[in-house]
Every structure is written in structure tokens, then in C-alpha cells.
Design an enzyme around this catalytic site. Structure first.
Site, PDB file in Angstrom:
ATOM      1  N   ASP A 238       0.830  -1.207   0.000  1.00 20.29           N
ATOM      2  CA  ASP A 238       0.000   0.000   0.000  1.00 20.29           C
ATOM      3  C   ASP A 238       0.870   1.265   0.000  1.00 20.29           C
ATOM      4  OD1 ASP A 238      -1.321  -2.281   1.081  1.00 20.29           O
ATOM      5  OD2 ASP A 238      -2.863  -1.023   1.964  1.00 20.29           O
ATOM      6  N   HIS A 240      -1.105   4.452  -0.506  1.00 22.10           N
ATOM      7  CA  HIS A 240      -2.140   5.313   0.086  1.00 22.10           C
ATOM      8  C   HIS A 240      -1.862   6.808  -0.067  1.00 22.10           C
ATOM      9  CE1 HIS A 240      -5.192   2.711   1.663  1.00 22.10           C
ATOM     10  NE2 HIS A 240      -4.311   1.936   2.274  1.00 22.10           N
ATOM     11  N   ASP A 267      -4.166  -0.423  -3.306  1.00 21.98           N
ATOM     12  CA  ASP A 267      -4.300   0.699  -2.366  1.00 21.98           C
ATOM     13  C   ASP A 267      -3.297   1.805  -2.669  1.00 21.98           C
ATOM     14  OD1 ASP A 267      -6.346  -0.739  -1.251  1.00 21.98           O
ATOM     15  OD2 ASP A 267      -5.592  -0.646   0.801  1.00 21.98           O
ATOM     16  N   ASP A 270      -6.400   7.076  -1.550  1.00 21.40           N
ATOM     17  CA  ASP A 270      -7.115   7.275  -0.292  1.00 21.40           C
ATOM     18  C   ASP A 270      -6.138   7.505   0.859  1.00 21.40           C
ATOM     19  OD1 ASP A 270      -9.693   7.164  -1.279  1.00 21.40           O
ATOM     20  OD2 ASP A 270      -9.947   5.030  -0.881  1.00 21.40           O
ATOM     21  N   ARG A 271      -6.685   8.127   1.908  1.00 16.98           N
ATOM     22  CA  ARG A 271      -5.938   8.465   3.116  1.00 16.98           C
ATOM     23  C   ARG A 271      -4.963   9.621   2.855  1.00 16.98           C
ATOM     24  NH1 ARG A 271      -8.149   6.610   7.879  1.00 16.98           N
ATOM     25  NH2 ARG A 271      -8.844   4.457   7.650  1.00 16.98           N
ATOM     26  N   ASN A 299      -8.490  -3.045  -2.131  1.00 19.01           N
ATOM     27  CA  ASN A 299      -9.859  -2.757  -1.694  1.00 19.01           C
ATOM     28  C   ASN A 299     -10.183  -1.266  -1.759  1.00 19.01           C
ATOM     29  OD1 ASN A 299      -8.012  -2.664   0.681  1.00 19.01           O
ATOM     30  ND2 ASN A 299      -9.845  -1.999   1.759  1.00 19.01           N
ATOM     31  N   HIS A 300      -9.165  -0.406  -1.770  1.00 19.52           N
ATOM     32  CA  HIS A 300      -9.416   1.036  -1.877  1.00 19.52           C
ATOM     33  C   HIS A 300      -9.543   1.500  -3.328  1.00 19.52           C
ATOM     34  CE1 HIS A 300      -9.348   2.873   2.162  1.00 19.52           C
ATOM     35  NE2 HIS A 300      -8.816   1.718   2.486  1.00 19.52           N
ATOM     36  N   HIS A 355      -3.877  -8.546  -3.077  1.00 15.46           N
ATOM     37  CA  HIS A 355      -3.883  -7.455  -2.111  1.00 15.46           C
ATOM     38  C   HIS A 355      -4.224  -7.890  -0.696  1.00 15.46           C
ATOM     39  CE1 HIS A 355      -4.185  -3.467  -0.453  1.00 15.46           C
ATOM     40  NE2 HIS A 355      -5.363  -3.794   0.047  1.00 15.46           N
ATOM     41  N   ARG A 402     -12.356  -6.444  10.104  1.00 16.05           N
ATOM     42  CA  ARG A 402     -12.764  -5.299   9.282  1.00 16.05           C
ATOM     43  C   ARG A 402     -14.257  -5.267   9.002  1.00 16.05           C
ATOM     44  NH1 ARG A 402      -7.987  -3.308   6.679  1.00 16.05           N
ATOM     45  NH2 ARG A 402      -6.248  -4.754   6.893  1.00 16.05           N
ATOM     46  N   HIS A 429      -2.249  -4.698   2.501  1.00 15.33           N
ATOM     47  CA  HIS A 429      -3.553  -4.490   3.157  1.00 15.33           C
ATOM     48  C   HIS A 429      -3.464  -4.148   4.639  1.00 15.33           C
ATOM     49  CE1 HIS A 429      -7.868  -4.746   3.287  1.00 15.33           C
ATOM     50  NE2 HIS A 429      -7.948  -5.926   3.887  1.00 15.33           N
TER      51      HIS A 429
END
Length: 501
Positions: A238, A240, A267, A270-271, A299-300, A355, A402, A429
Site C-alpha cells: 500500500d 495510500h 491501495d 485514499d488516506r 480494496n481502496h 492485495h 474489518r 492491506h
């Protein structure tokens, strides 16, 4: 001694109610301090000790907050439910459950809990704002569902988009891509420097980049087979939206090229508040040489996550809604994994890179994954589990922390790998303190490449270099400085938390 505190004596083998109350209060204050210091794992452990002594609504709600900070929304939801069981009139229990449901895209459930908060604490401005955000999301979902249910599906935006007619202003100072062919190497480096200095790729070239990249990804299998050359390959986890840390990886390990290929394991966005810069850079190298830059979906790379965690807001702020829609459609074209093929002592060796993780049942084969329809949101079935699941130390299966996917043990890992003749599973992840973790009898690796995640977790980032024999070598690195734009600057207003008690 019952407590490890100097002022308690041996007679505390039978503690009084006052002793228990004192100890619980100490643990609660220590846990609250750990949350303030952003040491969320430690906070959860301390809250758990206090709950074991004297469970109550406050402790469960506080632990739910710490678990939300760690993105363990399934566990946060369960803690919030326990808080409500202990005290149905405690507003923070409902608030924590609402936030967990909101993070999971369960807006109707979140709305009911925000309404309950407002019944208990009328006129609370934060809860009122989040209630309105839930109502807006529910209307958007209903509208999208109505469109999807139409007999005639709308055309892909990519089929109607004409970037040729877009005019590039003379004032634009960034790199230009006018020819109808793959991006040049010089364009890649010019773009990186332009983005580093907070420039913005012109929308004409961005749309063209998305068109070219989607055309390429649509040709690929769900699980792409890749023969690792003598020079090896680097696998990253990730990122991010941490663009300046991405550039640091290239500084440390070399820029992507035919002789120095990379696989980024989802990923990308995001963030972090430089997600546009991250994904544009990665796609630029794909369009320069697709064999020097391999990408997996995370997943993002999905609409619901982008709406909550900032990428949708960032794209709309830097470009417009149409370009976000193009990104959302492109993400559905990304492959779900790569099967790396190497050779060790004349024997074929395989490493699977995905992922998230594995599945809620045995017997899943690579052929099953190849048959999935990946051009959709990853909200159910094998695809959701592949992008959302996490390993656990215990054998067998467990509830997902989660709230989506499953937790799977080392025995599940071994059976899946053996059934598919795979030596090693690499996934991402999850944030790891030193950037990576090896488990399941050395057959599973987690790699995470966003150091000091969200500017607060204090972790290292890592990447893995695989030789042609597919032996992993681990490299770690710390966060580098970035412009003064905090993480989550473009994120949804629906995530938040009432303070600790």
C-alpha cells in the site's frame, strides 16, 4: 500479587471492589493516553485488561474508537454493540457503531444510530452533520441503483470521451503528450518533477492516460502470469496517496524500467492527500512500458472507499467529477493479482501476489479466480475476500476484524498454496511496524509501503526484491517530508469520533 504495581501487597490476592475500581481507572487512563499518543494497539490491550476486570459501556466504546483508528471496523462494531448492551442510554455506544457502519458503507444502519445519538444528545452539531451525510449517501445509492436497473445500460464514459478536442492552454507549464503512441521515458521524468513541485498534469493528457491504461488493463487476465527475469522484480504494498514516499522508493531502488520492474499491490489511493499524484505516476509508467510497472487492485480502488477516504474528493478538487468517474471505471479493469514465475535449481517456482488474502472455504483454485467478473465493486464473494481478508495466528477461520472478508489461519494458507502448487503468498492491506511481516511457516508475507501511515502510526515502509529464483529480500525505509497538506484533507465528513471518556 494480582497487579504489577509497587503499592499493592500480597494480600491483594482477594481484591476489594475499591481495589478493582482503582486498577480499572488506572488502565483506562493509560489506554486513553495511548490513544492520544496514537499507540492504538497498546490502547486496545489496556482497554481489554480493564474490561476483563470490570466491563462497562465506557470501556467498550473507548476500545471501539481505538479499533476504528486501526480500521478494524468489524471489531469496532462489536465493541459498540457491547457498549449499548451495557448501557442503552449511552450515546457514544451508538455513535461508535454508526461510525463503524458508515466506514463499511452501511449508511442506513449508520443513519439510525446517528438518529439515536440525537435523541440522547439533542442538537449535537457533529451527530447532526453526520446524519445529513448519511442521508445524502442513501440518496446517491438509490439514484445509482435506479440507473443500474435500467434495461439499457449507459455507455462507458471511455466510449464517449474525446480528449483530442480539449485545448491545452499556452500557460500550461507541464509535460506534453501530443503523439498517438506510448509515453516516452523523458515524459515520465518530466512529469515526476512537475508533480513533485505540486504541478498538475493537464486534463487532456490525464484523460488520454486513463484511456490508454484502461485499454491495456482490459486485455489482462484476473490473475496475470509474469515470468521473472534475471534482474528480478520489486514488490511494493500500500502507498495510500503518500506520493513523496513513492518517489523515495524510486530514489532508493531505482526508477521503473525494463531491467528494474515493479509490482504495486493495490491501495494506491485514499488516506494520503497526494493520491492523484501517486496513481498518475504509476499509470504513466504503465503507458511507457507495461512490463516495467505491474498493478494489482486493492480494496481502496473502489467507489465506496474513495467516497469515504478522500480520493473522490481529491479528484473533484483537482479536476472534476467526470475525471473521477473515469478513474472509478478504470479501477474495475485492474487485475486482481499476479502469479510470479521463477526457477530454482531447474524447478518451476510460483509466488502469488494479491492485495488482501484468502477465502472462507477450502478448494478455491486459480481457475476459479480467473472466471470472476472483476468489472464491479468488490462487495461480496471471492473477489471481496481476495481484496479484504487478513491472516490470523490461530488455525482455521475467524471473524474479520474489518467487517468484510474473513480471517484465515496458517493451515488455510498451506492448503490453498499446496492445492495450487504455489510456494509463497504475498499480500499487503495491513500496516506493519517494520513494513513487513513473515508468517504461516514462512509461506505468507505482508508488505506495506506507506511509512508513518497517515502521518501518525510511526511505522516503517518496506518493499521486497525477488530474484529470478523468487527468493525475497526485504528493504525498509522511513517517511520523507511532504508539503503541508495533512492526510484525509479531502475525506468524507462522515468519519469522526466523540472524544474518549
Amino acid at each position: 500479587m494480582l497487579w504489577n504495581d509497587n503499592h499493592y501487597e500480597e494480600k491483594t490476592n482477594n481484591p476489594t471492589d475499591e481495589d478493582i475500581h482503582t486498577r480499572v481507572e488506572q488502565l483506562r487512563q493509560q489506554a486513553n493516553a495511548a490513544v492520544g499518543a496514537k499507540k492504538y494497539t497498546q490502547a486496545c490491550e489496556l482497554y481489554t485488561q480493564a474490561i476483563q476486570l470490570a466491563p462497562c459501556a465506557i470501556l467498550y466504546a473507548n476500545r471501539a474508537l481505538a479499533r476504528t483508528k486501526m480500521e478494524e471496523y468489524g471489531y469496532a462494531y462489536m465493541d459498540a454493540c457491547k457498549s449499548i448492551e451495557w448501557d442503552p442510554k449511552y450515546p457514544k455506544g451508538y455513535y461508535r457503531r454508526a461510525v463503524a457502519n458508515f466506514a463499511l458503507g452501511k449508511y442506513k444502519a449508520a443513519l439510525e444510530d446517528f438518529k439515536k445519538v440525537l435523541q440522547l444528545v439533542p442538537h449535537d452539531a457533529d451527530a447532526m452533520a453526520k446524519k445529513k451525510e448519511c442521508e445524502r449517501r442513501i440518496r446517491e445509492q438509490a439514484f445509482a441503483k435506479a440507473i443500474d436497473s435500467d434495461a439499457v445500460k449507459p455507455l462507458s464514459l471511455f466510449e464517449t470521451m474525446d480528449y483530442h478536442s480539449i485545448v491545452v492552454e499556452d500557460s500550461y507549464q507541464g509535460p506534453r503528450w501530443e503523439q498517438e503512441e506510448n509515453i516516452s521515458e523523458s515524459f515520465c521524468y518530466e512529469l515526476i518533477e512537475y508533480l513533485r513541485n505540486q504541478g498538475k498534469l493537464h486534463k487532456k493528457y490525464l484523460i488520454k492516460l486513463l484511456v490508454y491504461a484502461k485499454r491495456y488493463f482490459d486485455q489482462l487476465d484476473n490473475i496475470v502470469t509474469y515470468q521473472v527475469k534475471e534482474s528480478g522484480i520489486t514488490v511494493c504494498g500500500d502507498t495510500h496517496g503518500q506520493f513523496y514516499d513513492l518517489l523515495n522508493i524510486f530514489q532508493l531502488n531505482g526508477y521503473p524500467s525494463c531491467g528494474n520492474p515493479y509490482l504495486f499491490n493495490g491501495d494506491f489511493v485514499d488516506r494520503g492527500s497526494f493520491s492523484v499524484e501517486v496513481i498518475v505516476t504509476l499509470l504513466t509508467f504503465v503507458c511507457y512500458d507495461p512490463l516495467c510497472m505491474l498493478l494489482n487492485r486493492g480494496n481502496h480502488e473502489s467507489k465506496n472507499m474513495n467516497k469515504i477516504y478522500g480520493f473522490e474528493g481529491e479528484v473533484k478538487a483537482k479536476y472534476n467529477e467526470t475525471i473521477y468517474s473515469l478513474f472509478a471505471e478504470l479501477f474495475e479493469s485492474l487485475p486482481l493479482g499476479h502469479l510470479l514465475i521463477g526457477n530454482e535449481k531447474g524447478m518451476r517456482k510460483q509466488v502469488l501476489v494479491i492485495h488482501g488474502g484468502l477465502f472462507s472455504r477450502d478448494g478455491v483454485l486459480l481457475e476459479d479466480l480467473q472466471r470472476l467478473d472483476r468489472h464491479r465493486e468488490p462487495d461480496q464473494g471471492l473477489m471481496a475476500e481476495l481484496l479484504w481478508s487478513d491472516p490470523q495466528k490461530e488455525w482455521g477461520w475467524g471473524i474479520s476484524k474489518r467487517g468484510i472478508g474473513v480471517s484465515f489461519g496458517p493451515d488455510v494458507t498451506r492448503r490453498f498454496l499446496d492445492a495450487n502448487q504455489i510456494a509463497l503468498l504475498v499480500r499487503s492491506h495491513e500496516m506493519k511496524e517494520k513494513g513487513y511481516e513473515v508468517e504461516a511457516e514462512n509461506r505468507l508475507i505482508t508488505v506495506f509501503s506507506a511509512p508513518n501511515y497517515c502521518d501518525q502510526m510511526g511505522n516503517l515502509g518496506a518493499y521486497i526484491r525477488f530474484s529470478s529464483t523468487l527468493e525475497p529480500q526485504f528493504y525498509t525505509f522511513a517517511q520523507v517530508a511532504h508539503p503541508n497538506i495533512p492526510p484525509m484533507a479531502y475525506a468524507s465528513s462522515g468519519l469522526g469520533s466523540m472524544g474518549l471518556v
